[in-house]
Design a protein around this motif. Structure first.
Motif, PDB file in Angstrom:
ATOM      1  N   THR A  52      35.932  -3.775  32.279  1.00 53.78           N
ATOM      2  CA  THR A  52      35.429  -3.757  33.646  1.00 53.78           C
ATOM      3  C   THR A  52      36.217  -4.725  34.515  1.00 53.78           C
ATOM      4  O   THR A  52      36.364  -5.898  34.177  1.00 53.78           O
ATOM      5  CB  THR A  52      33.939  -4.126  33.669  1.00 53.78           C
ATOM      6  OG1 THR A  52      33.251  -3.269  32.755  1.00 53.78           O
ATOM      7  CG2 THR A  52      33.362  -3.941  35.053  1.00 53.78           C
ATOM      8  N   LEU A  68      32.451  -5.170  39.403  1.00 53.98           N
ATOM      9  CA  LEU A  68      31.252  -6.003  39.293  1.00 53.98           C
ATOM     10  C   LEU A  68      30.873  -6.611  40.645  1.00 53.98           C
ATOM     11  O   LEU A  68      29.685  -6.719  40.972  1.00 53.98           O
ATOM     12  CB  LEU A  68      31.472  -7.095  38.247  1.00 53.98           C
ATOM     13  CG  LEU A  68      31.715  -6.578  36.824  1.00 53.98           C
ATOM     14  CD1 LEU A  68      32.109  -7.729  35.903  1.00 53.98           C
ATOM     15  CD2 LEU A  68      30.513  -5.835  36.296  1.00 53.98           C
ATOM     16  N   TYR A  70      29.933 -10.989  42.151  1.00 58.06           N
ATOM     17  CA  TYR A  70      29.433 -11.021  40.776  1.00 58.06           C
ATOM     18  C   TYR A  70      29.208 -12.476  40.355  1.00 58.06           C
ATOM     19  O   TYR A  70      28.224 -12.789  39.678  1.00 58.06           O
ATOM     20  CB  TYR A  70      30.406 -10.324  39.835  1.00 58.06           C
ATOM     21  CG  TYR A  70      29.942 -10.303  38.400  1.00 58.06           C
ATOM     22  CD1 TYR A  70      28.777  -9.635  38.039  1.00 58.06           C
ATOM     23  CD2 TYR A  70      30.663 -10.947  37.402  1.00 58.06           C
ATOM     24  CE1 TYR A  70      28.328  -9.617  36.718  1.00 58.06           C
ATOM     25  CE2 TYR A  70      30.238 -10.924  36.079  1.00 58.06           C
ATOM     26  CZ  TYR A  70      29.069 -10.263  35.748  1.00 58.06           C
ATOM     27  OH  TYR A  70      28.638 -10.238  34.446  1.00 58.06           O
ATOM     28  N   CYS A  72      25.735 -13.991  38.953  1.00 55.96           N
ATOM     29  CA  CYS A  72      25.605 -14.734  37.693  1.00 55.96           C
ATOM     30  C   CYS A  72      24.950 -16.095  37.916  1.00 55.96           C
ATOM     31  O   CYS A  72      24.136 -16.543  37.109  1.00 55.96           O
ATOM     32  CB  CYS A  72      26.967 -14.916  37.034  1.00 55.96           C
ATOM     33  SG  CYS A  72      27.657 -13.376  36.387  1.00 55.96           S
ATOM     34  N   LYS A  98      23.444  -4.152  35.632  1.00 55.24           N
ATOM     35  CA  LYS A  98      23.181  -2.706  35.549  1.00 55.24           C
ATOM     36  C   LYS A  98      21.684  -2.434  35.714  1.00 55.24           C
ATOM     37  O   LYS A  98      21.295  -1.491  36.402  1.00 55.24           O
ATOM     38  CB  LYS A  98      23.691  -2.141  34.213  1.00 55.24           C
ATOM     39  CG  LYS A  98      25.204  -2.145  34.110  1.00 55.24           C
ATOM     40  CD  LYS A  98      25.729  -1.415  32.891  1.00 55.24           C
ATOM     41  CE  LYS A  98      25.291  -2.009  31.605  1.00 55.24           C
ATOM     42  NZ  LYS A  98      25.931  -1.410  30.424  1.00 55.24           N
ATOM     43  N   GLN A 140      26.364  -8.544  32.578  1.00 59.35           N
ATOM     44  CA  GLN A 140      26.667  -7.182  33.029  1.00 59.35           C
ATOM     45  C   GLN A 140      25.486  -6.250  32.800  1.00 59.35           C
ATOM     46  O   GLN A 140      25.197  -5.397  33.640  1.00 59.35           O
ATOM     47  CB  GLN A 140      27.906  -6.636  32.325  1.00 59.35           C
ATOM     48  CG  GLN A 140      29.191  -7.229  32.847  1.00 59.35           C
ATOM     49  CD  GLN A 140      30.417  -6.583  32.225  1.00 59.35           C
ATOM     50  OE1 GLN A 140      30.362  -5.478  31.710  1.00 59.35           O
ATOM     51  NE2 GLN A 140      31.536  -7.289  32.289  1.00 59.35           N
ATOM     52  N   ASN A 141      24.793  -6.415  31.691  1.00 59.25           N
ATOM     53  CA  ASN A 141      23.614  -5.581  31.419  1.00 59.25           C
ATOM     54  C   ASN A 141      22.495  -5.866  32.412  1.00 59.25           C
ATOM     55  O   ASN A 141      21.796  -4.961  32.860  1.00 59.25           O
ATOM     56  CB  ASN A 141      23.120  -5.784  29.986  1.00 59.25           C
ATOM     57  CG  ASN A 141      24.061  -5.177  28.974  1.00 59.25           C
ATOM     58  OD1 ASN A 141      24.818  -4.252  29.275  1.00 59.25           O
ATOM     59  ND2 ASN A 141      24.043  -5.705  27.770  1.00 59.25           N
ATOM     60  N   LEU A 192      31.144   2.011  32.549  1.00 66.63           N
ATOM     61  CA  LEU A 192      30.393   0.757  32.529  1.00 66.63           C
ATOM     62  C   LEU A 192      29.016   0.939  31.893  1.00 66.63           C
ATOM     63  O   LEU A 192      28.559   0.088  31.140  1.00 66.63           O
ATOM     64  CB  LEU A 192      30.255   0.208  33.961  1.00 66.63           C
ATOM     65  CG  LEU A 192      29.483  -1.100  34.108  1.00 66.63           C
ATOM     66  CD1 LEU A 192      30.154  -2.220  33.321  1.00 66.63           C
ATOM     67  CD2 LEU A 192      29.377  -1.476  35.576  1.00 66.63           C
TER      68      LEU A 192
END
Length: 185
Positions: free
Chosen positions: A58, A63, A75, A79, A7, A3-4, A47
């Protein structure tokens, strides 16, 4: 944490770190414009940890929308392919610039910049454009200008702007944070 990394990729796409309330308002508008899906500024603030003492749970949809914004299908797809994002990369990206040679006569572009400015322009040939829609800007429908190169997230310099019959002038859109240009098919 993925997630970071997501972002960080979103911030790379918008050309700056998201640190102020208005940044999340702008991102919400960009997401709607580019993905046709809306995420509220409050959801985005949670978020990013902008809202202190808020528990972050979240949703997968959130995402997925952010992953689509940065060029992935979902998402899960982000990933699966995100390992390469940590590599040092450099080079010229063709999708980052728009030249008039690549546009056909009559093609439309949507150009947006902060805080809530938007124009829709029609290419009338030889690097000349006519504004067909204008929102929250000093430019008006019917204004014309010349521009041969547009670069995403950089200021946009419009030359020979004819505004309401006045002598030609230069206009700079997105002087501080740049513009986002979407080419319509």
């Amino acid at each position: 944490m993925k997630q970071n990394l997501l972002k960080r990729e979103v911030e790379r796409m918008v050309g700056r770190q998201l640190t102020e309330a208005r940044d999340f308002e702008q991102l919400s508008h960009l997401l709607l414009s580019h993905t046709r899906e809306r995420l509220s500024p409050t959801t985005l603030k949670r978020l990013w940890g902008y809202l202190k003492n808020e528990e972050v749970q979240t949703r997968p949809h959130t995402l997925d929308v952010l992953a689509r914004f940065v060029g992935y299908k979902s998402y899960e797809d982000f990933c699966a392919h995100s390992e390469s994002l940590d590599e040092v990369q450099s080079g010229i990206k063709a999708e980052e610039k728009i030249t008039t040679e690549g546009l056909r006569r009559g093609q439309r572009l949507i150009i947006t910049w902060r805080p809530d400015r938007k124009i829709v322009v029609k290419h009338i040939g030889n690097g000349q454009f006519e504004i067909v829609e204008a929102e929250n800007t000093k430019l008006s429908v019917g204004d014309t200008f010349r521009c041969h190169l547009m670069i995403q997230h950089e200021p946009l310099y419009l030359d020979e702007v004819v505004h309401q019959g006045q002598p030609a002038m230069v206009y700079v859109a997105g002087q501080k944070d740049g513009v986002v240009v979407e080419v319509c098919s």
